[in-house]
Each structure stands twice: as structure tokens, then as C-alpha cells.
Design a protein around this motif. Structure first.
Motif, PDB file in Angstrom:
ATOM      1  N   LEU B  68       0.800  -1.225   0.000  1.00 57.19           N
ATOM      2  CA  LEU B  68       0.000   0.000   0.000  1.00 57.19           C
ATOM      3  C   LEU B  68       0.836   1.280   0.000  1.00 57.19           C
ATOM      4  CD1 LEU B  68      -2.941  -0.970   2.377  1.00 57.19           C
ATOM      5  CD2 LEU B  68      -3.027  -0.578  -0.085  1.00 57.19           C
ATOM      6  N   ILE B  69       2.111   1.182   0.344  1.00 61.44           N
ATOM      7  CA  ILE B  69       2.936   2.397   0.412  1.00 61.44           C
ATOM      8  C   ILE B  69       2.865   3.173  -0.881  1.00 61.44           C
ATOM      9  CG2 ILE B  69       5.247   3.338   0.482  1.00 61.44           C
ATOM     10  CD1 ILE B  69       6.136   1.348   2.262  1.00 61.44           C
ATOM     11  N   GLY B  70       3.139   2.482  -1.987  1.00 58.56           N
ATOM     12  CA  GLY B  70       3.163   3.149  -3.280  1.00 58.56           C
ATOM     13  C   GLY B  70       1.794   3.689  -3.646  1.00 58.56           C
ATOM     14  N   VAL B  71       0.761   2.937  -3.295  1.00 58.33           N
ATOM     15  CA  VAL B  71      -0.597   3.336  -3.660  1.00 58.33           C
ATOM     16  C   VAL B  71      -1.003   4.591  -2.887  1.00 58.33           C
ATOM     17  CG1 VAL B  71      -2.995   2.608  -3.755  1.00 58.33           C
ATOM     18  CG2 VAL B  71      -1.174   0.943  -4.128  1.00 58.33           C
ATOM     19  N   MET B  72      -0.785   4.562  -1.594  1.00 58.63           N
ATOM     20  CA  MET B  72      -1.207   5.679  -0.751  1.00 58.63           C
ATOM     21  C   MET B  72      -0.193   6.814  -0.774  1.00 58.63           C
ATOM     22  SD  MET B  72      -4.052   4.845   0.617  1.00 58.63           S
ATOM     23  CE  MET B  72      -5.064   3.392   0.757  1.00 58.63           C
ATOM     24  N   SER B  73       1.015   6.507  -1.200  1.00 63.30           N
ATOM     25  CA  SER B  73       2.081   7.504  -1.236  1.00 63.30           C
ATOM     26  C   SER B  73       2.175   8.252   0.092  1.00 63.30           C
ATOM     27  CB  SER B  73       1.824   8.499  -2.372  1.00 63.30           C
ATOM     28  OG  SER B  73       2.998   9.203  -2.645  1.00 63.30           O
ATOM     29  N   LEU B 153      -8.622   8.839   0.235  1.00 64.79           N
ATOM     30  CA  LEU B 153      -9.130  10.203   0.390  1.00 64.79           C
ATOM     31  C   LEU B 153      -8.494  10.881   1.602  1.00 64.79           C
ATOM     32  CD1 LEU B 153     -12.911   9.781  -0.467  1.00 64.79           C
ATOM     33  CD2 LEU B 153     -11.186  11.059  -1.745  1.00 64.79           C
ATOM     34  N   ILE B 154      -8.369  10.147   2.693  1.00 67.59           N
ATOM     35  CA  ILE B 154      -7.741  10.720   3.890  1.00 67.59           C
ATOM     36  C   ILE B 154      -6.281  11.026   3.613  1.00 67.59           C
ATOM     37  CG2 ILE B 154      -7.053  10.289   6.272  1.00 67.59           C
ATOM     38  CD1 ILE B 154      -9.450   8.395   6.509  1.00 67.59           C
ATOM     39  N   SER B 155      -5.615  10.029   3.071  1.00 66.71           N
ATOM     40  CA  SER B 155      -4.188  10.188   2.804  1.00 66.71           C
ATOM     41  C   SER B 155      -3.965  11.380   1.881  1.00 66.71           C
ATOM     42  CB  SER B 155      -3.635   8.908   2.176  1.00 66.71           C
ATOM     43  OG  SER B 155      -2.524   9.200   1.384  1.00 66.71           O
ATOM     44  N   PHE B 156      -4.763  11.455   0.816  1.00 70.13           N
ATOM     45  CA  PHE B 156      -4.576  12.562  -0.116  1.00 70.13           C
ATOM     46  C   PHE B 156      -4.844  13.898   0.545  1.00 70.13           C
ATOM     47  CE2 PHE B 156      -6.499  15.779  -2.770  1.00 70.13           C
ATOM     48  CZ  PHE B 156      -5.398  16.105  -3.540  1.00 70.13           C
ATOM     49  N   SER B 157      -5.970  13.992   1.268  1.00 67.92           N
ATOM     50  CA  SER B 157      -6.328  15.282   1.868  1.00 67.92           C
ATOM     51  C   SER B 157      -5.255  15.740   2.848  1.00 67.92           C
ATOM     52  CB  SER B 157      -7.665  15.188   2.597  1.00 67.92           C
ATOM     53  OG  SER B 157      -8.618  14.588   1.760  1.00 67.92           O
ATOM     54  N   TRP B 158      -4.695  14.800   3.546  1.00 68.75           N
ATOM     55  CA  TRP B 158      -3.628  15.136   4.489  1.00 68.75           C
ATOM     56  C   TRP B 158      -2.403  15.656   3.734  1.00 68.75           C
ATOM     57  CZ3 TRP B 158      -2.150  16.544   9.025  1.00 68.75           C
ATOM     58  CH2 TRP B 158      -0.851  16.323   9.476  1.00 68.75           C
ATOM     59  N   ARG B 159      -2.037  14.965   2.689  1.00 64.01           N
ATOM     60  CA  ARG B 159      -0.866  15.391   1.917  1.00 64.01           C
ATOM     61  C   ARG B 159      -1.108  16.738   1.247  1.00 64.01           C
ATOM     62  NH1 ARG B 159      -0.533  11.583  -2.168  1.00 64.01           N
ATOM     63  NH2 ARG B 159      -2.197  10.259  -1.363  1.00 64.01           N
ATOM     64  N   PHE B 160      -2.345  16.921   0.776  1.00 64.41           N
ATOM     65  CA  PHE B 160      -2.708  18.188   0.154  1.00 64.41           C
ATOM     66  C   PHE B 160      -2.516  19.327   1.147  1.00 64.41           C
ATOM     67  CE2 PHE B 160      -5.950  21.382  -0.956  1.00 64.41           C
ATOM     68  CZ  PHE B 160      -5.659  21.605  -2.281  1.00 64.41           C
ATOM     69  N   LEU B 161      -3.059  19.110   2.342  1.00 61.69           N
ATOM     70  CA  LEU B 161      -2.973  20.112   3.401  1.00 61.69           C
ATOM     71  C   LEU B 161      -1.519  20.438   3.716  1.00 61.69           C
ATOM     72  CD1 LEU B 161      -5.212  21.459   5.018  1.00 61.69           C
ATOM     73  CD2 LEU B 161      -4.956  19.683   6.742  1.00 61.69           C
ATOM     74  N   VAL B 162      -0.712  19.409   3.871  1.00 58.26           N
ATOM     75  CA  VAL B 162       0.691  19.601   4.219  1.00 58.26           C
ATOM     76  C   VAL B 162       1.406  20.378   3.120  1.00 58.26           C
ATOM     77  CG1 VAL B 162       2.882  18.423   4.561  1.00 58.26           C
ATOM     78  CG2 VAL B 162       0.819  17.557   5.668  1.00 58.26           C
ATOM     79  N   ASN B 163       1.119  20.006   1.883  1.00 56.37           N
ATOM     80  CA  ASN B 163       1.787  20.678   0.766  1.00 56.37           C
ATOM     81  C   ASN B 163       1.384  22.141   0.646  1.00 56.37           C
ATOM     82  OD1 ASN B 163       3.393  18.937  -1.604  1.00 56.37           O
ATOM     83  ND2 ASN B 163       2.303  17.713  -0.092  1.00 56.37           N
ATOM     84  N   LEU B 164       0.177  22.453   1.109  1.00 52.00           N
ATOM     85  CA  LEU B 164      -0.277  23.841   1.038  1.00 52.00           C
ATOM     86  C   LEU B 164       0.619  24.775   1.841  1.00 52.00           C
ATOM     87  CD1 LEU B 164      -4.175  23.814   1.179  1.00 52.00           C
ATOM     88  CD2 LEU B 164      -2.689  24.189  -0.776  1.00 52.00           C
ATOM     89  N   TRP B 239     -12.718  11.730   9.240  1.00 53.62           N
ATOM     90  CA  TRP B 239     -11.483  12.353   8.760  1.00 53.62           C
ATOM     91  C   TRP B 239     -11.577  12.806   7.310  1.00 53.62           C
ATOM     92  CZ3 TRP B 239      -8.606  14.669  11.856  1.00 53.62           C
ATOM     93  CH2 TRP B 239      -8.309  14.160  13.119  1.00 53.62           C
ATOM     94  N   VAL B 240     -12.257  12.013   6.492  1.00 52.62           N
ATOM     95  CA  VAL B 240     -12.435  12.433   5.097  1.00 52.62           C
ATOM     96  C   VAL B 240     -13.093  13.805   5.060  1.00 52.62           C
ATOM     97  CG1 VAL B 240     -13.660  11.978   2.946  1.00 52.62           C
ATOM     98  CG2 VAL B 240     -12.571  10.092   4.156  1.00 52.62           C
ATOM     99  N   VAL B 241     -14.216  13.918   5.773  1.00 56.36           N
ATOM    100  CA  VAL B 241     -14.961  15.174   5.749  1.00 56.36           C
ATOM    101  C   VAL B 241     -14.143  16.308   6.343  1.00 56.36           C
ATOM    102  CG1 VAL B 241     -17.016  16.351   6.624  1.00 56.36           C
ATOM    103  CG2 VAL B 241     -17.173  13.983   5.804  1.00 56.36           C
ATOM    104  N   THR B 242     -13.592  16.055   7.527  1.00 56.98           N
ATOM    105  CA  THR B 242     -12.831  17.097   8.206  1.00 56.98           C
ATOM    106  C   THR B 242     -11.663  17.589   7.358  1.00 56.98           C
ATOM    107  OG1 THR B 242     -13.329  15.951  10.267  1.00 56.98           O
ATOM    108  CG2 THR B 242     -11.664  17.692  10.346  1.00 56.98           C
ATOM    109  N   LEU B 243     -10.897  16.656   6.843  1.00 52.75           N
ATOM    110  CA  LEU B 243      -9.691  17.055   6.112  1.00 52.75           C
ATOM    111  C   LEU B 243     -10.027  17.755   4.797  1.00 52.75           C
ATOM    112  CD1 LEU B 243      -7.331  14.020   6.790  1.00 52.75           C
ATOM    113  CD2 LEU B 243      -7.101  16.353   7.640  1.00 52.75           C
ATOM    114  N   ILE B 244     -11.093  17.305   4.139  1.00 45.81           N
ATOM    115  CA  ILE B 244     -11.458  17.962   2.884  1.00 45.81           C
ATOM    116  C   ILE B 244     -11.910  19.396   3.153  1.00 45.81           C
ATOM    117  CG2 ILE B 244     -13.141  18.005   0.999  1.00 45.81           C
ATOM    118  CD1 ILE B 244     -12.925  15.035   0.795  1.00 45.81           C
ATOM    119  N   ILE B 245     -12.727  19.557   4.191  1.00 42.74           N
ATOM    120  CA  ILE B 245     -13.168  20.917   4.533  1.00 42.74           C
ATOM    121  C   ILE B 245     -11.974  21.780   4.904  1.00 42.74           C
ATOM    122  CG2 ILE B 245     -14.469  22.293   6.202  1.00 42.74           C
ATOM    123  CD1 ILE B 245     -16.517  20.058   6.304  1.00 42.74           C
ATOM    124  N   LEU B 246     -11.126  21.218   5.742  1.00 45.70           N
ATOM    125  CA  LEU B 246      -9.937  21.949   6.181  1.00 45.70           C
ATOM    126  C   LEU B 246      -9.080  22.326   4.976  1.00 45.70           C
ATOM    127  CD1 LEU B 246      -9.329  22.570   9.086  1.00 45.70           C
ATOM    128  CD2 LEU B 246      -7.631  20.731   9.096  1.00 45.70           C
TER     129      LEU B 246
END
Ligand SMILES: Nc1ncnc2c1ncn2[C@@H]1O[C@H](COP(=O)(O)OP(=O)(O)OP(=O)(O)O)[C@@H](O)[C@H]1O
Ligand SMILES: [Mg+2]
Lengths: 269, 263, 330
Positions: B68-73, B153-164, B239-246
Motif C-alpha cells: 500500500l505504500i506506493g498506492v497511498m504515497s 481520500l484521507i491520505s490525499f487530503s492530508w498530503r494536500f494540506l501539508v503541501n499547502l 477524517w475524510v470530511v474534516t480534512l477535505i473541509i480543512l
């Protein structure tokens, strides 16, 4: 040589100065790195507490292996930052390597001086703490020989990991990209060296004995230092091959490095 | 919606072209899977089950995390940051597609590609070497698939947030290292959380990191039942909802900042 | 006079690898690689003498950079010989590079994260430049290149023109006898270009530095180089005086004038009107018939001129003609 060294130190000083430009955030980063890396060991420790021992080794004994490997890898990762294939690959691809060749200074020195990642102190500190934990938990019958062997081992491991970095960096002359597979031997090597290696399947052990001889740098020496039983039935002298192996590996890696540069100069980037 | 799928498609295709990189990544993850499995086997010795986790389950856990590492990055994703630093972000913000969705599309494509040419083959090879625990019913397979979708979705939203963070500081790499280090430690990536003391395991389970790695794996190896599954999904959805909103809130602020200060 | 650069039958082939397709192909690439050869530089010979300022031109992919890489010791020739002074560049690399300087317009040779000042200071130690010499050089270059405004800026935040000036300064601090400039004016605006040209001229004239320069801007050549070499497809097509080439192949130059008032018939001897639009008139004239300055002089005696420009349009046409039609092959 003296000139090369003084130049190297000058290059390093500049990098360190610029990385310490914001001391507070630097310290934060180092400490957080140490904590994050250290959590792997914490996770291992709490898991181990469910079981008691691993392959007949106690937490303290594993901590000695673990701390040593982390400490040495951290040292190496700092000293050999320039050869970190993650950074060196792009250097070759972007053609920046050419500019080093245009300068009248030994190329190896220049690569060493081209990068110095001070925040690796985090890993060094982490390794040191784990090693100290190991010292306090493990029952070691300290003799002068055993005490003196520790710094030798650290030196050997630094050389050993360093030679892996040099090998890795050199391959990018051909691959023109950083290949993750190198991690198996560098980061993977260090991970494997953190455990008593008789627990691994034979194929993995052979790989890390004869292709990348990691086993001679942590497991065998530690069997001697801790006076552990030797389930692999290796002759006693294998505990003392570390300096020989490390120096040979390093020498070989430098040969390969030179060969890589020659090839680079004849194929172009 | 069309643009979204087009983005996924392009990104998926591109992922497939990194052949050498994928192959070497696959091999690397496989080797690490072997290492971790060997350690677990050595720990278990003759025991077949500890804290409700069977040895086969534990070994499967090691193989799945690596698949899953590669998939979830999870631990290394600075793509968005790079576009901020080299200025491509300007063009991306002008696209007629929501910036979050744009990156999500790219990430889903990437994840699908990684799943097919990296994750799945890895797990297949891994299962040749070890006794694997597989889901026992179609329902369990479906639940696993759903949990993986939420996990991405969680993993992406978290990474998105961090990259911001790169919208604000030129040194967001350091923030990224810390943030990804956090996901690393709390996700149960090193050792199965089931082998941790309860308080620690429970804490990790509540974080977005546990929700995006540990929980799907638990579903896969059948180590959660009934209410616990519901609870796990609840945490995931939360977490999906929270992180996407955030993510959207922070993005709006970041864009303002970018516009006012010109980067 | 003894040549400073001797290149004899110099060739460089590159292997271009063709990947096998598909997933198994990626594996196969590891063992069995197919390639084609590109003759980037093909049997090239020339001599360059001390103090020359030579333009090395040719279309994209002609082999210019490859030649320069061989001359600077970055690349080993596939065949042929190159000798610079008493050195064989790639063999004696470490000693050799002390005596040369190089600027690659496409990328900097400075340290990306360091302020310009620190970069230059480092070079002082790398090249072991005596302190007084370093100071003299730096002071003089700083003035001409106007570096002061950005001496403390990290290289990564310099504009292209600033970076190029810093790079030029860096390449010359150690008093090289010979410098290689690979597209030193690429991407620069007119002012920056002019400044770089003046500097190149200054170095060549005042210090007698030998300069080999590649560029895609024919104006660089027209303003700087007496001798040019044209390369295409790895072969040298022309090696000789620039003026000769223009005289022989081209003829006309272009003078655009904006008059202060409208003239019914602004004709003048020895020049032909090729375009007219109100007060804007474009003349074409032959180099061997009249020099630009003479023409301007004559015009200004008869008419009131607000603005004018001699364009090297014609030169560019000549060069394009040569590239496109391979004029020089026969
Ligand atoms: N490292 C390399 N590997 C393979 N082929 C190369 C390499 N470098 C250059 N080439 C090829 O060699 C030929 C000559 O390239 P070179 O860079 O010398 O041209 P150039 O005259 O400098 O062109 P430009 O004006 O575009 O800079 C080109 O066909 C190019 O594609
Ligand atoms: Mg070129």
C-alpha cells in the motif's frame, strides 16, 4: 591533499552556516527528526514486550545493534550527503556535475563538499540515545577489547554505509534517475543490521553476507561483544572482519566511482 | 466532472510509463516486506496468536503495508509543493476545475497506476512466499475496497494540506518531513498496532493515519468485527470530511495570500 | 604564431538508447540495450591562435556544445585529437582547467544557494588566486559588469542577466588565457546583451584573452568576431573571416529610418528603398558599395532624421540561407 581538505572544510563551513541561519527552527527540526525516527524503536520495544525476546536477544541487546546502526548511518548520511543518490542523481541529470569537473580540484572532495545535511544530527542523536538505552539494559561483560571495538565498529559502519552511498551515486551516471532499489541495501541494510541477523531467512542472510556484507559489521561483532551463542556456527574470527570488510568495500566503491566518472566523460550527460 | 476523469486518466497513463521506477519500487517494497515478515515470525516463535492477531495475519500485515505504500504515497509526496516553488501553480489555479479536485484526480490516477503495477504484483509475489490471510467473504472484500477508497481520500487530503504550507513559506519541505514522519509513526506502519498496548493502539486508531493504513488492513485480515467495523468507518468518514473541509479553507486562505503577495 | 588550440579530426559519437517496449521490456533493457549512433561532431579540425575571438555558430543540434565540452575536458572524444596549450583536456583535466574559464549560458557554474560574493570568494580558494590579484580583478569586473547591486543575493534569486554577469566574472577571476562561452547571451534583453558584449570585447582587447564563443544571435557575431566557424551536422562548413562570408554570400544590409518630416522622394545613391510607410523608410544597401556610417552621413546631410537603425537582418538571412541550403557544402 592539505589544500583539498582545507577547501572541503571551507565548503562545509558555508553550508553549516547557512543551515544554522534560523537556529530555533533548526533545533526544532533536529529534535522532531530524532523523535520520529526514534518511534520506530519505541514501536519495536512495545511490540517486543508482548513477546520477551527476539531470536534469543533481549531488548537491551537489540538496542545496542539498533543504536549503533542508526548512529553510524546518521553520521554517514551527514558526512556523505553529497553522495546521497537522492541528491546526486538530479545533479547529474541537470548537468550540474559538469561544473564540478570544470574546477581544478579533486572531484570526490567537491562532491563531499557539495552537500552537508546537518539535520541528520537528529538521527545521530536518536541512535545515540538508543545505544545508551542498550548499554543500560544489556548485561555486557566489558573487557578492554570490547570497549575499544565499539568506536572501531562505528568507524567501520560509517565507511560501509558510505561505500553504499558512493555505489548508489555512481549508478546514476548510467541510470540517469534515482532508483528506489538502492534503498534495499542502504536503508534496508541498516534496518537489517538492527536485528540479530540469524532471524532472517537464509536467502536474505546470504544476500547481506556476500553481496552486501552487512552481517560482518553488526551481527558478528555484536555476538562477540555480548558473548551470545552463535546459531549460525560461524568461526570466531568473523567477529573481527569488520575493519577488513569496511575498508575493502570503501576502496571498491571509490574504484567504481572513478570508473563511473570515466564513463560519464566518454558518454556525456 | 468530465475534467476530473480526464485528469485521472492522464495521470494513470503517466504513472504506467515510469516502468523502471515502478519495477525497482516494487522490488524494494517486496524486500522490505520480507524483512518485516521475518522479524514478526521471529517474534511469534511457536505462538500462533497474540492479542488476537494470528501469525499469518501479522505476516499479511507486513505484506499489505508494503503493497500500500506506493498506492497511498504516505510518506513522500511533495509534488504540489514543487509546482508552487517553480511557479506552475499559477497555471494550475487558472484551470476550470477545482484545485483540490484537480490534484485529487491526479492522485487517484497515480494511486490506480501504482495499485496495478506495483501494489497487486507485490502482494501476489509476497503470497507465494508466505501463508496469507485473505478476506473470507465477498462482503469482507467489499468492505476492504471501501475502506481503501476512504483511506486514499484521507491520505490525499492530508498530503494536500501539508503541501499547502508551501503557499506560506519557502521551507515547507521541513514541515512536510515532520508531517509525513507523523503519519509514518502513527499509522501502524512499523508493527501491527494490535501488538501495541491498548492505550497506544487506540490512540493511533483514532488519528487519520491509523484510519488510512491500519484500519483497512484490519478489515482485510478479518481482525475487526461488527461494531468495531462500524466504528472504524465512522472514524474514516469523519477524517475524510474534516480534512477535505480543512483543505478547502486553508486553500482559500493560501490563494488569497498568493494573490496579494504575488507568491 | 603557435596555435593555442589544435583540434585534429575530432569526432564525438553519442549512443542514443532505444528502450524496449512494455513491462518486460523494462527488465530486458537491463541486459540488452539497442542504440543508434549520433555523430554529434564529425571529423573536425581547426586551429585557434592566441588572442583570437572566434564565433562558433550553427543551428540547434549542430554540435557546438559537444565541441566545447571536448575542448574543456568534460567529454572524451570518440576519435581524433585535441590539444590546448600543452594539455590534452580530458587527460590532464585537473591541471588543465586552472588555465581556462567557461560559461554555459544554459546553467550557472556558481553555487546555487550562495550569495554571489561567497561564490566568488570560494573560487578564489579553488583556483588559488593570490589575494591582491583577486581583488584587482574583482574590482575591475564589478565595475564593468555592474555587479554591486546583487553581490549579496543568492544565485538562485538572480535574474538571468544578472546571473550571466556573475558567471562571466566568475569565469575570469583566475586570469585564464582562454575562455569558452557557450551561448552567453541566451535569453538576455538588449541592454544586458550589450553589456555582456562589451565585457567580452574588453577582456579580449585589454587582456588578450582568447575567446571561443557560441551563439544564436548573429548580432553577437557581427559585433564581436572577426573569425567565425560554422558547424552543422557535426561538420565544419566554414572557417574564416566573418566579413568575407557576408561579402561573398550576402550582400545587402538594411537601414531603417524614421524621418522628422515627410519627404516626397527620400532617395539616395547606392541604397535602394525597399519599404515605405509615411516617415518610416527602409533602405537596403550593399556592404561593398557603401558603409553604414557613410550612408547615414549622406542621409543626414539631406534630410532631418529622428531615429535610425542598421539591422543585421541581412546577416541573419545569410546565415539562415547557409543553414537551410547547406550553401557551403560545395
Ligand atoms: N548526452 C547526449 N547524449 C546523446 N546525444 C546527445 C547528447 N548531447 C548532445 N547530443 C546530440 O548531439 C548533437 C549535437 O548536440 P550539441 O548539444 O553539441 O548541439 P549544439 O550545436 O550545442 O546545439 P544548440 O544550438 O541547440 O545548443 C545533437 O543531435 C544532440 O541531440
Ligand atoms: Mg548547445
Amino acid at each position: 591533499m592539505r589544500r583539498n581538505l582545507s577547501l572541503l572544510f571551507r565548503l562545509l563551513r558555508i553550508q553549516i552556516r547557512s543551515q544554522l541561519q534560523y537556529p530555533a527552527s533548526f533545533v526544532m527540526e533536529v529534535l522532531s527528526q530524532a523523535m520520529i525516527l526514534g518511534f520506530f524503536f519505541v514501536a519495536f520495544a512495545v511490540t517486543l514486550s508482548q513477546f520477551g525476546d527476539i531470536g534469543g536477544w533481549t531488548l537491551g541487546e537489540v538496542a545496542l545493534l539498533w543504536g549503533l546502526a542508526e548512529f553510524s548511518f546518521g553520521m554517514m548520511d551527514m558526512i556523505f550527503s553529497g553522495f546521497d543518490y537522492d541528491a546526486f542523481g538530479p545533479l547529474v541529470i541537470k548537468g550540474t556535475f559538469d561544473q564540478l569537473l570544470l574546477r581544478p580540484v579533486n572531484i570526490t572532495m567537491q562532491v563531499l563538499g557539495s552537500r552537508f545535511v546537518l539535520r541528520r544530527l537528529g538521527k545521530i542523536i536518536e541512535g545515540l540515545i538508543i545505544f545508551i538505552i542498550g548499554l543500560s539494559l544489556a548485561n555486557v561483560d566489558w573487557t578492554l577489547g570490547r570497549i575499544l571495538y565499539i568506536p572501531v565498529l562505528i568507524f567501520c559502519q560509517v565507511l560501509f554505509f558510505g561505500s553504499l552511498f558512493i555505489f548508489g551515486a555512481t549508478t546514476t551516471f548510467w541510470t540517469k534517475e534515482r532508483l528506489e532499489i538502492l534503498n534495499v541495501f542502504t536503508y534496508g541494510g541498516s534496518e537489517i543490521m538492527s536485528y540479530p541477523m540469524h532471524i532472517f531467512p537464509r536467502a536474505i542472510r546470504l544476500l547481506f553476507s556476500f553481496v552486501v556484507p552487512a552481517i560482518f559489521l553488526s551481527y558478528f561483532p555484536m555476538v562477540y561483544i555480548l558473548d551470545k551463542p552463535n546459531p549460525l556456527n560461524m568461526p570466531v574470527f568473523t567477529s573481527f572482519l569488520a575493519p577488513f570488510i569496511a575498508i575493502s568495500m570503501f576502496w571498491l566503491s571509490l574504484k567504481f566511482w572513478r570508473f563511473g566518472i570515466k564513463n560519464y566523460q566518454s558518454t556525456g550527460s | 466532472m468530465n475534467a476530473f476523469f480526464a485528469t485521472i486518466h492522464t495521470s494513470f497513463r503517466r504513472q504506467l510509463t515510469y516502468r523502471a521506477a515502478n519495477l525497482s519500487g516494487l522490488f524494494t517494497n517486496l524486500m522490505f516486506g520480507f524483512f518485516r515478515a521475518a522479524v514478526l515470525i521471529a517474534l511469534y516463535k511457536e505462538q500462533t496468536s497474540v492479542n488476537g492477531l494470528s501469525i499469518n495475519g501479522a505476516v499479511t500485515y507486513a505484506g499489505l503495508t508494503q503493497s500500500l505504500i506506493g498506492v497511498m504515497s504516505f510518506f513522500h509526496w511533495y509534488d504540489l509543493m514543487h509546482t508552487v516553488y517553480d511557479g506552475r501553480v499559477g497555471a494550475d489555479l487558472l484551470r476550470p476545475i477545482n484545485y483540490f479536485s484537480y490534484w485529487l484526480g491526479i492522485d487517484i490516477g497515480r494511486a490506480l497506476g501504482a495499485l496495478i503495477i506495483r501494489g497487486l504484483p507485490l502482494f501476489l509475489v509476497f503470497s507465494v512466499f508466505y501463508d496469507i490471510t485473505l478476506p473470507e467473504s465477498l462482503i469482507q472484500w467489499n468492505l476492504f475496497a471501501l475502506s481503501i477508497l476512504f483511506a486514499l481520500l484521507i491520505s490525499f487530503s492530508w498530503r494536500f494540506l501539508v503541501n499547502l504550507a508551501s503557499f506560506w513559506t519557502p521551507n515547507a519541505l521541513g514541515i512536510g518531513r515532520f508531517a509525513f514522519g507523523l503519519s509514518w509513526t502513527l499509522s501502524g506502519f512499523y508493527f501491527p498496532l494490535a501488538l501495541f498496548p491498548d492505550w497506544l493502539a487506540n490512540f493511533c486508531r483514532l488519528t487519520p493515519f491509523g484510519a488510512s493504513l491500519y484500519f483497512p488492513i484490519q478489515v482485510f485480515i478479518g481482525n475487526v468485527q461488527g461494531a468495531e467495523i462500524m466504528q472504524g468507518f465512522f472514524i474514516q468518514v469523519f477524517w475524510v470530511v474534516t480534512l477535505i473541509i480543512l483543505g478547502h479553507i486553508v486553500l482559500a486562505q493560501g490563494v488569497k495570500k498568493l494573490v496579494i503577495q504575488g507568491g | 604564431m603557435e596555435a593555442i588550440i589544435k583540434a585534429d579530426r575530432l569526432s564525438k559519437d553519442y549512443k542514443i538508447y532505444k528502450d524496449h517496449k512494455g513491462y518486460l521490456g523494462a527488465l530486458r533493457n537491463l541486459f540488452d540495450r539497442r542504440f543508434t549512433l549520433v555523430h554529434a561532431v564529425n571529423d573536425v579540425s581547426f586551429r585557434i591562435y592566441p588572442g583570437e575571438l572566434i564565433g562558433y555558430i550553427g543551428p540547434n543540434g549542430a554540435g557546438k556544445s559537444t565541441t566545447i565540452k571536448m575542448l574543456t575536458g568534460l567529454l572524451v572524444p570518440t576519435s581524433g585529437e585535441v590539444q590546448v596549450n600543452e594539455f590534452i583536456p580530458w587527460k590532464d583535466r585537473k591541471d588543465y582547467v586552472k588555465h581556462i574559464g567557461a560559461v554555459f549560458g544554459q546553467r550557472t557554474t556558481l553555487w546555487w544557494d550562495l550569495p554571489v560574493r561567497d561564490s566568488l570568494e570560494l573560487l578564489k580558494h579553488i583556483y588559488e588566486i593570490p589575494s591582491d590579484r583577486f581583488k584587482q580583478n574583482l574590482d575591475s569586473f564589478r565595475a564593468i559588469l555592474e555587479l554591486d547591486a546583487f553581490m549579496d543575493t543568492p544565485v538562485r534569486s538572480l535574474s538571468l542577466g544578472q546571473r550571466m554577469r556573475a558567471d562571466l566574472c566568475a569565469a575570469l577571476l583566475h586570469d585564464p588565457k582562454l575562455i569558452f562561452l557557450d551561448e552567453p547571451t541566451i535569453g538576455l534583453d538588449v541592454v544586458a546583451k550589450q553589456r555582456v558584449r562589451e565585457f567580452i570585447q574588453f577582456i579580449n582587447a585589454k587582456r588578450g584573452t582568447t575567446i571561443l564563443l557560441t551563439t544564436h544571435d548573429t548580432a553577437d557575431i557581427a559585433k564581436l568576431c572577426k573569425r567565425i566557424m560554422i558547424i552543422d551536422h557535426g561538420k565544419i562548413l566554414y572557417d574564416g573571416e566573418f566579413d568575407e562570408l557576408i561579402k561573398y554570400y550576402g550582400g545587402s544590409r538594411v537601414l531603417s529610418v524614421e524621418f522628422a518630416e515627410f519627404y516626397q522622394d527620400p532617395t539616395i545613391d547606392q541604397a535602394k528603398i525597399i519599404q515605405r510607410d509615411g516617415v518610416n523608410v527602409i533602405y537596403s544597401f550593399k556592404r561593398e558599395d557603401i558603409s553604414a556610417s557613410k550612408l547615414i552621413h549622406q542621409l543626414s546631410e539631406k534630410y532631418r532624421i529622428r531615429d535610425l537603425e542598421v539591422q543585421d537582418q541581412a546577416i541573419e538571412d545569410v546565415i539562415r540561407d547557409i543553414y537551410e541550403n547547406q550553401l557551403l557544402y560545395n
